[in-house]
Design a protein around this motif. Structure first.
Motif, PDB file in Angstrom:
ATOM      1  N   CYS A 593       0.847  -1.208   0.000  1.00 30.86           N
ATOM      2  CA  CYS A 593       0.000   0.000   0.000  1.00 30.86           C
ATOM      3  C   CYS A 593       0.878   1.252   0.000  1.00 30.86           C
ATOM      4  O   CYS A 593       0.637   2.190  -0.757  1.00 30.86           O
ATOM      5  N   ILE A 594       1.897   1.239   0.859  1.00 29.53           N
ATOM      6  CA  ILE A 594       2.785   2.404   0.942  1.00 29.53           C
ATOM      7  C   ILE A 594       3.454   2.632  -0.413  1.00 29.53           C
ATOM      8  O   ILE A 594       3.532   3.747  -0.916  1.00 29.53           O
ATOM      9  N   GLY A 595       3.899   1.532  -1.023  1.00 24.59           N
ATOM     10  CA  GLY A 595       4.577   1.620  -2.323  1.00 24.59           C
ATOM     11  C   GLY A 595       3.655   2.243  -3.364  1.00 24.59           C
ATOM     12  O   GLY A 595       4.061   3.110  -4.148  1.00 24.59           O
ATOM     13  N   ALA A 596       2.384   1.798  -3.360  1.00 30.30           N
ATOM     14  CA  ALA A 596       1.431   2.315  -4.354  1.00 30.30           C
ATOM     15  C   ALA A 596       1.200   3.813  -4.131  1.00 30.30           C
ATOM     16  O   ALA A 596       1.167   4.595  -5.093  1.00 30.30           O
ATOM     17  N   LEU A 597       1.059   4.225  -2.885  1.00 28.77           N
ATOM     18  CA  LEU A 597       0.818   5.645  -2.604  1.00 28.77           C
ATOM     19  C   LEU A 597       2.022   6.497  -3.008  1.00 28.77           C
ATOM     20  O   LEU A 597       1.874   7.600  -3.535  1.00 28.77           O
ATOM     21  N   LYS A 598       3.205   5.959  -2.785  1.00 26.07           N
ATOM     22  CA  LYS A 598       4.408   6.721  -3.149  1.00 26.07           C
ATOM     23  C   LYS A 598       4.520   6.866  -4.674  1.00 26.07           C
ATOM     24  O   LYS A 598       4.877   7.916  -5.181  1.00 26.07           O
ATOM     25  N   LYS A 599       4.200   5.782  -5.362  1.00 28.05           N
ATOM     26  CA  LYS A 599       4.217   5.850  -6.837  1.00 28.05           C
ATOM     27  C   LYS A 599       3.243   6.924  -7.302  1.00 28.05           C
ATOM     28  O   LYS A 599       3.563   7.745  -8.161  1.00 28.05           O
ATOM     29  N   LEU A 600       2.056   6.865  -6.721  1.00 27.76           N
ATOM     30  CA  LEU A 600       1.023   7.815  -7.122  1.00 27.76           C
ATOM     31  C   LEU A 600       1.501   9.260  -6.904  1.00 27.76           C
ATOM     32  O   LEU A 600       1.252  10.131  -7.733  1.00 27.76           O
ATOM     33  N   CYS A 601       2.159   9.497  -5.798  1.00 29.76           N
ATOM     34  CA  CYS A 601       2.653  10.853  -5.529  1.00 29.76           C
ATOM     35  C   CYS A 601       3.666  11.279  -6.589  1.00 29.76           C
ATOM     36  O   CYS A 601       3.703  12.432  -6.988  1.00 29.76           O
ATOM     37  N   ASN A 602       4.481  10.354  -7.034  1.00 30.71           N
ATOM     38  CA  ASN A 602       5.482  10.729  -8.047  1.00 30.71           C
ATOM     39  C   ASN A 602       4.802  10.995  -9.394  1.00 30.71           C
ATOM     40  O   ASN A 602       5.056  12.006 -10.015  1.00 30.71           O
ATOM     41  N   HIS A 603       3.973  10.065  -9.807  1.00 33.28           N
ATOM     42  CA  HIS A 603       3.192  10.284 -11.028  1.00 33.28           C
ATOM     43  C   HIS A 603       2.166   9.158 -11.172  1.00 33.28           C
ATOM     44  O   HIS A 603       2.535   7.989 -11.043  1.00 33.28           O
ATOM     45  N   PRO A 604       0.920   9.498 -11.490  1.00 31.11           N
ATOM     46  CA  PRO A 604      -0.100   8.431 -11.605  1.00 31.11           C
ATOM     47  C   PRO A 604       0.258   7.394 -12.654  1.00 31.11           C
ATOM     48  O   PRO A 604      -0.170   6.244 -12.544  1.00 31.11           O
ATOM     49  N   CYS A 605       1.042   7.785 -13.636  1.00 31.33           N
ATOM     50  CA  CYS A 605       1.339   6.799 -14.680  1.00 31.33           C
ATOM     51  C   CYS A 605       2.144   5.619 -14.138  1.00 31.33           C
ATOM     52  O   CYS A 605       2.101   4.524 -14.686  1.00 31.33           O
ATOM     53  N   LEU A 606       2.868   5.831 -13.037  1.00 31.43           N
ATOM     54  CA  LEU A 606       3.618   4.713 -12.441  1.00 31.43           C
ATOM     55  C   LEU A 606       2.650   3.676 -11.882  1.00 31.43           C
ATOM     56  O   LEU A 606       2.869   2.457 -11.983  1.00 31.43           O
TER      57      LEU A 606
END
Ligand SMILES: Nc1ncnc2c1ncn2[C@@H]1O[C@H](COP(=O)(O)OP(=O)(O)OP(=O)(O)O)[C@@H](O)[C@H]1O
Ligand SMILES: [Mg+2]
Length: 918
Positions: A593-606
């Motif tokens: 979950c943390i990994g997904a939220l961090k990706k989202l913060c960087n860019h939704p395309c991740l």
């Protein structure tokens, strides 16, 4: 403890000495006459050498008693008796049962003491002060001439005694003695403890026991004799002829003094002269009585050295010459990053290669420098930078330059090799006689079971130096491994170290520790600090700040986009996140979950990419990840693809684009390092560079090691036209110099503040000419803010106190913490500012003077180190209050901020060294 206590020296003299054996009637193992009156009235017990079982029992006992004494063997001694007495009756019974298991046959013949009587006695023990004795012991026997089996430490308190071997293990216990007899116990007296007989060799002071010094003799530390030079401050060297050894005649003396001249003038102003050897040192290392000559650091180097570097060189010299600790030649230089550990070592190597204190004979012939792959070329460059390419030829090992070449060429005296290559070329390296071994970023040797460590340990070289900018003393076992590497055996065996130092120290820090345990732990830690401080040196970054240009650090809180908010909400509502908060699922899905939220913060395309990958390749192992992504696809626009990336989808990327544009416009000659922890994010940043036509270069984990230094060098070249250096913090965070750039942007945040601090230190270091601008981008109200808060509340705003190897996988979260982590604060401009409860209304546009600087400290370790860490902790969030801060709507006077603030909700800013001219 006096060496006269050695068993060999004591044999036979016991018979002559008056002996003391506790009174008792039935002790059949006691010796004839004396023993008849000296058997204890109460039960004698013995803890057999097979400590494992007994320590297991002690642990079991501690659990039964509800006390945590598992790691406190050294303290449990008398404390244990006290703690047992506090337990309820049933537990006491179990405790007694435990002891009975260990009673040797002979003791079984004794009449067991009623438990009640014993505990009555133990209650009284508190009234007595413990006394400590150095003793020798052997199995109790009727033989007249004893054959002592070993040295030991006896602790007597009230009516009880405990016998510990020199590794700190209990090897005997007894109770029921007359307290006045124990009080008056003295040299030469003997005593029966269970099946053992001891003879007192001397009294040990409480201080000696508490510090653990009394255990040091037999554990490999007998030679720890701080030498005079390690105790006194350095004095300029005056007369090189004063201490000449054994000059046979006046003429010889004169002749020798003419032959043996220092290589450089020791009396020149600004000369750096190494301390001269003590008479003891000369006795050991200069048996022939060759004249002592000044060792003087090359003035060519000295002119560049900072004061702390001069001190560091003297320290290293003393260590490798065995001048600080007799018979030990290792050192750890643990200066914080950027303090120039490389230059200090180069100065040392250059000095040792060409000078010698006894008759000018060079102290070393060959030096081996082992370093991470990405720094091999950097070392060579630093040698050239400080010594020029003519003075010294250093050989670097890579695919094309093999160790054989070094062996076959007389040109080279220094071999620089990566840790990876050491393993591949071990046979050749072992065949070379190196006299000095330097391990850069040597904290990687903390694990002695890995192959590289054992390979390096196997080298016969005695003079060993570890360089590390990462704190090493957080983990006492890793600390032991590093010490063992540089000064093998100095702390005894691992089990001894654990008993004498680690366990008491750890125990004393547990909440349930008694006052006695706390005191003992502190004393042992202090002793460990004292001992290791003789060969470990650590200085903090503050000492170099004054030589550096100003540093402007800005935290930019970037508003998430509508797409980011939609996806974030959906993720938080997912079944997986909810289960995490209820603690229902296993296998740490919170990390996913943390990994997904961090990706989202960087860019939704991740996130989009991850969803697509899961869809096309579902594996059952990661079904939680698939569950987490359920329904997310619907939130993306219908025609969204990974390649249709745009900066408008990510709050941070929007701000970054504007920031790059502004720097390009306002400071066209300055360059930027752009850092991310993730390769995929770096790809996005690279796309951005391409899109706007910015020239860039890139260094990440995939960059071949052989090319790394070249990339760094050409970027640092002042004629280089590359505008942006894309850097993966994992690949290049440590050791690199990127002073070609004066702006550094940290695009994402790591759990470990040390990783970020390491990355930021790449540009603000010696050699930097411009004001440095550091920008950290955080998505407002998101998990990134939480990570940032965690970073600063854990360690303050500066300094790296957390081990670099620790990542989120090593962090344990309570459900409460997870709950906090998984909240999205949509209405706040800056949750971090809200937490400060500051009443500035979002415009505190001045900076308070920075709080009192933490003092620079030398000789690291637990005592001072802990103090420093604590000091930082207390500064933490409140330190942030002293930074300038304002909301995005607020008018700023900063032309940079004015241009970029469109998507920024809040800003914190701090300037270090504002007065230094640029
Ligand atoms: N006395 C000095 N004067 C000018 N520059 C210096 C001096 N000492 C070191 N430097 C430069 O400072 C930079 C940092 O030094 P170095 O790489 O040795 O740091 P370090 O202590 O090894 O840090 P890290 O832990 O990050 O590896 C290098 O570019 C080095 O050349
Ligand atoms: Mg370094």
């Amino acid at each position: 403890m006096r060496r006269s206590a050695a068993p060999s020296q004591c044999q036979g003299n016991s018979a002559k000495k008056p002996r003391f054996i506790p009174p008792g009637k039935n002790n059949t193992i006691c010796l004839k006459k004396e023993n008849e009156q000296l058997v204890p009235e109460m039960k004698l017990t013995e803890v057999e050498e097979k400590q494992q079982s007994s320590s297991g029992h002690i642990r079991a006992l501690s659990r039964i008693c509800g006390l945590n004494i598992n790691s406190a063997q050294a303290v449990e001694s008398l404390g244990e008796i006290n703690c047992m007495e506090k337990c309820n009756g049933e537990n006491e019974h179990k405790a007694a049962g435990m002891k009975r298991v260990n009673i040797p046959k002979a003791d079984l013949m004794l009449k067991p003491t009623p438990e009640i009587a014993r505990h009555k006695e133990e209650e009284d023990e508190c009234d007595y002060l413990a006394k400590y004795f150095s003793v020798v012991w052997c199995k109790a026997s009727k033989k007249k001439h004893k054959k002592w089996e070993g040295d030991a430490v006896l602790i007597a308190k009230g009516k009880s005694v405990i016998l510990k071997d020199m590794e700190g293990k209990d090897i005997g216990r007894g109770t029921g003695y007359k307290s006045k007899d124990l009080e008056s116990l003295g040299e030469g007296q003997t005593l029966i403890i269970g099946g053992k007989e001891i003879e007192v060799m001397g009294i040990i002071s409480a201080e000696e026991f508490n510090s653990g010094k009394c255990f040091q003799n037999d554990v490999g530390t007998s030679s720890i004799v701080p030498t005079a030079s390690s105790q006194c401050s350095l004095k300029p060297f005056c007369c090189p002829l004063k201490n000449l050894c054994n000059p046979s005649t006046k003429q010889n003396l004169l002749k020798d003094s003419q032959n043996y001249k220092p290589r450089h003038d020791p009396d020149a102003s600004n000369s750096l002269v190494m301390p001269r050897p003590t008479p003891d040192h000369q006795r050991i290392f200069n048996k022939a009585g060759i004249p002592v000559v000044d060792v003087v650091v090359d003035p060519y180097l000295v002119n560049h050295l900072r004061p702390h570097q001069k001190e560091g060189i003297v320290f290293l010299y003393e260590c490798v010459m065995g001048m600080r600790l007799s018979g030990r030649f290792g050192a750890i230089l643990a200066d914080e990053m950027g303090l120039g550990k490389t230059l200090q070592c180069i100065s040392l190597v250059w000095t040792l290669l060409h000078q010698g204190l006894y008759g000018c004979k060079p102290i070393i012939k060959k030096a081996l420098i082992v370093t991470p792959g990405s720094l091999v070329k950097n070392w060579k460059k630093e040698f050239q930078k400080w010594l020029g390419s003519e003075r010294i030829k250093v050989f670097t090992v890579d695919q094309d330059n093999k160790v054989e070449e070094f062996i076959n060429s007389p040109l080279y005296s220094v071999l620089i090799i990566s840790y990876e290559m050491v393993l591949r070329s071990l046979d050749q390296i072992q065949a070379i006689e190196f006299n000095l071994l330097i391990c850069d970023e040597g904290h990687r040797l903390k694990n002695s079971s890995i192959k590289t460590t054992s390979a390096l340990i196997s080298l016969p070289c005695e003079k060993r130096i570890i360089l590390t900018g990462t704190p090493i003393q957080n983990d006492l076992q890793e600390f032991y491994a590093l010490i063992e590497f540089v000064n093998p055996g100095i702390l005894g065996s691992l089990s001894t170290y654990r008993k004498i130092y680690e366990e008491p120290v750890i125990r004393s820090r547990e909440p349930s520790a008694t006052k006695e345990e706390k005191e003992l732990g502190e004393k042992r830690a202090a002793e460990l600090t004292r001992l290791t401080g003789l060969f470990i040196l650590r200085r903090t970054q503050e000492i170099i700040n004054k030589f550096l240009p100003p540093k402007k650090e800005t935290i930019l809180f970037c508003r998430p986009t509508v797409l980011q908010l939609g996806l974030y909400r959906k993720l938080l509502r997912s079944r997986v996140v909810r289960s995490c908060l209820q603690g229902v699922l296993e296998n740490s899905p919170h990390l996913i979950c943390i990994g997904a939220l961090k990706k989202l913060c960087n860019h939704p395309c991740l996130l989009f990419k991850a969803i697509k990958e899961k869809e096309s390749n579902p594996t059952c192992d990661e079904c939680e990840e698939s569950n987490l992504y359920e329904g997310l696809r619907d939130i993306f626009p219908e025609d969204y693809t990974f390649t249709t990336f745009t900066e408008t989808d990510s709050g941070k990327l929007q701000v970054l684009a504007k920031l790059l544009e502004t720097i390009c416009e306002l400071s066209p000659s300055e360059r930027i390092v752009l850092v991310s922890h993730y390769t995929q994010t770096l790809n996005i940043l690279q796309d951005l560079c391409k899109h706007y036509g910015y020239s860039y270069t890139r260094l990440d984990g995939h960059t071949p090691i052989s090319q790394r230094q070249q990339i760094v060098d050409s970027f640092n070249n002042k004629f280089c036209s590359t505008f942006i250096f894309l850097l993966s913090s994992k690949a290049g965070g440590v050791g690199l110099n990127l002073i070609g750039a004066s702006h550094l942007i940290l695009y994402d945040i790591d759990w470990n503040p040390a990783t970020d601090i390491q990355a930021m230190a790449r540009v603000w270091r010696d050699g930097q000419k411009h004001t440095v601008h550091i920008y950290r981008l955080l998505t407002t109200g998101s998990i990134e803010e939480k990570i940032y808060q965690r970073q600063i509340s854990k360690q303050g705003l500066s300094g790296a106190v957390i081990d670099l190897s620790k990542t989120s996988e090593h962090i344990r979260f309570s459900t409460e913490e997870l709950r906090n982590l998984f909240i999205l604060h949509e209405d706040s401009n800056c949750v971090t500012h809200d937490l400060l409860e500051c009443n500035c209304m979002g415009k505190k546009d001045h900076q308070y003077p920075s709080p009192e600087k933490l003092s620079v400290y030398t000789g690291c370790q637990h005592g001072q180190y802990q103090e420093k860490a604590d000091a930082k902790k207390s500064l933490s969030m409140s330190q942030l209050m002293q930074w300038k801060h304002f909301s995005g709507q607020h008018q700023t006077l900063d032309p940079f901020l004015e241009r970029i603030k469109k998507h920024i909700s809040f800003i914190f800013q701090n300037v270090t060294n504002p007065a230094t001219p640029t």
